[in-house]
Motif scaffolding. Sequence first.
Motif, PDB file in Angstrom:
ATOM      1  N   GLU A   1     -12.290   5.712   4.300  1.00 23.43           N
ATOM      2  CA  GLU A   1     -12.046   4.506   3.509  1.00 23.43           C
ATOM      3  C   GLU A   1     -12.171   4.805   2.018  1.00 23.43           C
ATOM      4  OE1 GLU A   1     -13.979   0.046   2.796  1.00 23.43           O
ATOM      5  OE2 GLU A   1     -14.476   1.186   4.611  1.00 23.43           O
ATOM      6  N   VAL A   2     -11.224   4.277   1.248  1.00 23.36           N
ATOM      7  CA  VAL A   2     -11.227   4.413  -0.211  1.00 23.36           C
ATOM      8  C   VAL A   2     -10.997   3.033  -0.815  1.00 23.36           C
ATOM      9  CG1 VAL A   2     -10.101   5.450  -2.211  1.00 23.36           C
ATOM     10  CG2 VAL A   2     -10.347   6.781  -0.112  1.00 23.36           C
ATOM     11  N   THR A   3     -11.769   2.691  -1.828  1.00 19.81           N
ATOM     12  CA  THR A   3     -11.587   1.427  -2.549  1.00 19.81           C
ATOM     13  C   THR A   3     -10.823   1.693  -3.838  1.00 19.81           C
ATOM     14  OG1 THR A   3     -13.648   0.548  -1.645  1.00 19.81           O
ATOM     15  CG2 THR A   3     -12.738  -0.560  -3.579  1.00 19.81           C
TER      16      THR A   3
ATOM     17  N   GLY B   1      -9.356  -3.469  -6.263  1.00 26.91           N
ATOM     18  CA  GLY B   1     -10.471  -3.636  -5.343  1.00 26.91           C
ATOM     19  C   GLY B   1     -10.099  -3.655  -3.880  1.00 26.91           C
ATOM     20  N   SER B   2      -8.823  -3.480  -3.547  1.00 27.33           N
ATOM     21  CA  SER B   2      -8.411  -3.466  -2.148  1.00 27.33           C
ATOM     22  C   SER B   2      -8.801  -2.146  -1.494  1.00 27.33           C
ATOM     23  CB  SER B   2      -6.900  -3.683  -2.032  1.00 27.33           C
ATOM     24  OG  SER B   2      -6.200  -2.618  -2.654  1.00 27.33           O
ATOM     25  N   ARG B   3      -8.824  -2.159  -0.186  1.00 26.18           N
ATOM     26  CA  ARG B   3      -9.248  -0.975   0.561  1.00 26.18           C
ATOM     27  C   ARG B   3      -8.036  -0.226   1.119  1.00 26.18           C
ATOM     28  NH1 ARG B   3     -12.837  -4.766   2.649  1.00 26.18           N
ATOM     29  NH2 ARG B   3     -11.808  -4.746   4.693  1.00 26.18           N
ATOM     30  N   VAL B   4      -8.132   1.101   1.092  1.00 25.57           N
ATOM     31  CA  VAL B   4      -7.127   1.964   1.700  1.00 25.57           C
ATOM     32  C   VAL B   4      -7.823   2.832   2.737  1.00 25.57           C
ATOM     33  CG1 VAL B   4      -5.549   3.902   1.319  1.00 25.57           C
ATOM     34  CG2 VAL B   4      -5.593   1.994  -0.294  1.00 25.57           C
ATOM     35  N   TYR B   5      -7.216   2.921   3.902  1.00 24.16           N
ATOM     36  CA  TYR B   5      -7.756   3.767   4.971  1.00 24.16           C
ATOM     37  C   TYR B   5      -6.819   4.948   5.198  1.00 24.16           C
ATOM     38  CZ  TYR B   5     -10.590  -0.333   6.151  1.00 24.16           C
ATOM     39  OH  TYR B   5     -11.457  -1.398   6.111  1.00 24.16           O
ATOM     40  N   GLY B   6      -7.364   6.136   5.147  1.00 22.14           N
ATOM     41  CA  GLY B   6      -6.655   7.302   5.642  1.00 22.14           C
ATOM     42  C   GLY B   6      -7.115   7.537   7.071  1.00 22.14           C
ATOM     43  N   PHE B   7      -6.196   7.903   7.938  1.00 22.24           N
ATOM     44  CA  PHE B   7      -6.577   8.111   9.340  1.00 22.24           C
ATOM     45  C   PHE B   7      -5.845   9.311   9.930  1.00 22.24           C
ATOM     46  CE2 PHE B   7      -3.055   5.040   9.372  1.00 22.24           C
ATOM     47  CZ  PHE B   7      -2.174   5.614  10.293  1.00 22.24           C
ATOM     48  N   ALA B   8      -6.464   9.903  10.921  1.00 24.68           N
ATOM     49  CA  ALA B   8      -5.865  10.998  11.692  1.00 24.68           C
ATOM     50  C   ALA B   8      -6.382  10.856  13.106  1.00 24.68           C
ATOM     51  CB  ALA B   8      -6.252  12.353  11.108  1.00 24.68           C
ATOM     52  N   PHE B   9      -5.478  10.850  14.088  1.00 20.78           N
ATOM     53  CA  PHE B   9      -5.940  10.753  15.466  1.00 20.78           C
ATOM     54  C   PHE B   9      -5.244  11.786  16.349  1.00 20.78           C
ATOM     55  CE2 PHE B   9      -2.574   7.574  15.070  1.00 20.78           C
ATOM     56  CZ  PHE B   9      -1.815   7.722  16.232  1.00 20.78           C
ATOM     57  N   LEU B  10      -6.005  12.266  17.305  1.00 22.41           N
ATOM     58  CA  LEU B  10      -5.597  13.391  18.160  1.00 22.41           C
ATOM     59  C   LEU B  10      -5.403  12.932  19.592  1.00 22.41           C
ATOM     60  CD1 LEU B  10      -5.458  16.521  18.945  1.00 22.41           C
ATOM     61  CD2 LEU B  10      -7.941  16.339  19.265  1.00 22.41           C
TER      62      LEU B  10
ATOM     63  N   SER C   1      -1.771   6.297   6.512  1.00 26.15           N
ATOM     64  CA  SER C   1      -2.696   5.478   5.729  1.00 26.15           C
ATOM     65  C   SER C   1      -2.202   4.048   5.736  1.00 26.15           C
ATOM     66  CB  SER C   1      -2.807   6.004   4.298  1.00 26.15           C
ATOM     67  OG  SER C   1      -1.551   5.950   3.644  1.00 26.15           O
ATOM     68  N   LEU C   2      -3.090   3.119   5.401  1.00 26.47           N
ATOM     69  CA  LEU C   2      -2.728   1.712   5.320  1.00 26.47           C
ATOM     70  C   LEU C   2      -3.602   1.035   4.276  1.00 26.47           C
ATOM     71  CD1 LEU C   2      -5.134   0.022   7.059  1.00 26.47           C
ATOM     72  CD2 LEU C   2      -3.942   1.128   8.934  1.00 26.47           C
ATOM     73  N   GLN C   3      -3.058   0.004   3.673  1.00 28.52           N
ATOM     74  CA  GLN C   3      -3.788  -0.783   2.684  1.00 28.52           C
ATOM     75  C   GLN C   3      -4.206  -2.099   3.323  1.00 28.52           C
ATOM     76  OE1 GLN C   3      -1.914  -0.774  -1.120  1.00 28.52           O
ATOM     77  NE2 GLN C   3      -3.379  -2.160  -2.075  1.00 28.52           N
ATOM     78  N   ASP C   4      -5.425  -2.546   3.028  1.00 25.74           N
ATOM     79  CA  ASP C   4      -5.980  -3.698   3.733  1.00 25.74           C
ATOM     80  C   ASP C   4      -6.760  -4.580   2.771  1.00 25.74           C
ATOM     81  OD1 ASP C   4      -6.369  -5.284   5.928  1.00 25.74           O
ATOM     82  OD2 ASP C   4      -7.425  -3.780   7.117  1.00 25.74           O
ATOM     83  N   ASP C   5      -7.129  -5.769   3.250  1.00 32.61           N
ATOM     84  CA  ASP C   5      -7.943  -6.697   2.461  1.00 32.61           C
ATOM     85  C   ASP C   5      -9.221  -7.021   3.234  1.00 32.61           C
ATOM     86  OD1 ASP C   5      -7.133  -8.436   4.483  1.00 32.61           O
ATOM     87  OD2 ASP C   5      -5.543  -9.322   3.265  1.00 32.61           O
TER      88      ASP C   5
END
Length: 537
Positions: free
Chosen positions: A53-55, A60-69, A80-84
């Motif tokens: 998670e990065v703000t 001030g919105s949140r960005v998530y980087g993700f990796a799944f196996l 990645s996705l941007q969220d509130d």
Amino acid sequence: KVGRIEQMESAAQAKARGPNSVIERKLAHVSTPSTAADSNIGPDAVHLLALKEVTLASNGSRVYGFAFLDYAALKIWVGSLQDDDSSAALGALLVQVSPREIIYESSGLSRESRKSMIKYASAGSVKMQLTPLPGTDFSDASQIQMLVHSKGYFKASTDSWLSALDYSVNRDAVICALGGLIGHLTRLMLDDALKNGEVLPYNVYQTCLRMDGQTLVNLEIFGNNFDGGSSGTLYKHLNHCITASGKRLLRRWICHPLKDVDAINRRLDIVEGFIQHCGVGSVTLEHLRKIPDLERLLGRVRSTVGLTSAVLLPFVGEKILKRRIKTFCMLIKGLRVAIDLLSALRREDHGIPALSKSVDIPTLSSLDESVHQFEEAIRIDFEQYQDHDIKDHDATTLANLVEHFVGKATEWSLVINAISTVDVLRSFAAMALSSFGTMCRPRILLKDKSPILRMKGLWHPYAFAESGTGLVPNDLSLGQDLLGHNRFALLLTGPNMGGKSTIMRATCLAIVLAQVCISKSGYTLFLVNSWAPYLDV
């Protein structure tokens, strides 16, 4: 976690090192529920998800980087996705991926993110394990890039693994999430996933109808609201797939309903063709029943590239080699059936021209010849592969065959994806043919007018009414009516247990089914101007 310890030498070899020498044993790898790869895990994908998670300082919105196996298929998806503060996008990711385990920085997630993870971790029938890890694995994107380069990870990716990050909102956040996954897999000693894994891009919302996590839960898309199981869900209703890879593709299609009208109509043409030409469906079904899980077999074969030390172990080395020979031979046998089916469907004399175009792989003829060459090699070297007696040269022979085979891994993946696509489209036709109510083909048009949604004879696709007649159809109209009036909202009233929730769910499911590309329950479904780019229930 379960660790596997292998004996590295025989008693005679230990004695040769000295009379008091102890037989050497080492920890080979560690298995967890999220990295299972045996044949007992079922057709559903088992995912291990890493989150960063990065703000953003700007708003001030949140960005998530993700990796799944998916360890069984040896594939890693990144994005990645941007969220509130609602965590709607994060919820969509968690429901779409349905990870068995989530790893994250112990001090790197906000309170809202933790609440959302806990909420969705208990939503389905299979609970998600939440595993906090030290922040060092997620910390520095540049160091992670250097680590991947120096170790030679992700060689199976067609292009550079960095190309999977081209459309990410925040590349550094994605790389940090991937670093967390790398660190975890290193501790589990799963080097095959790192060296031979394929890195692919994953989009939660892009180019599809947007459904957040709560919408997927409320509409009971994958899990019902009673016990979280699949009974009474859209996935259960649509799933007439035969192959395991087809079942997994169906889930991805449901998560990402199309927005492009031409693409929707192309799929609908094929479904309609299967309904009208039952003979094509029968031939397809006959072939699909002979096809094993090609996606996972390909992953297991790729996992052996460059990792031959296991077959040299005393006692278990021969058993491992036997298993690898059997896996490779099963894969070739399955690909033979798959290519024969695609070759038959590519001809245009079966009456479904849209199907011929969808399975037209340019290199299919050369792949057919390659499979024939591998079949000849198997006949010579491993004719009785189900119960093969190991010879001295078998390890070298198999390694050469695998190396030659993996050189075309991208093309084999195209074959597997085409077979999965055919399986899902045939499944849609089978569902429509077995339906207990009237079905129709949705009409989706693009016009320079206000959005229109019209439904006639609408019924919930898999909810039985308790009345004597069984179904209670409804008509519904939103948008511009015949008099030119625009009605974009309806006030729905009625007594308790009167069917208000059912008609709301049925309306939303009608839109999902239309854009997933399947005939809808009812007499008429008419959409203009892509009525629902975002569905929030």
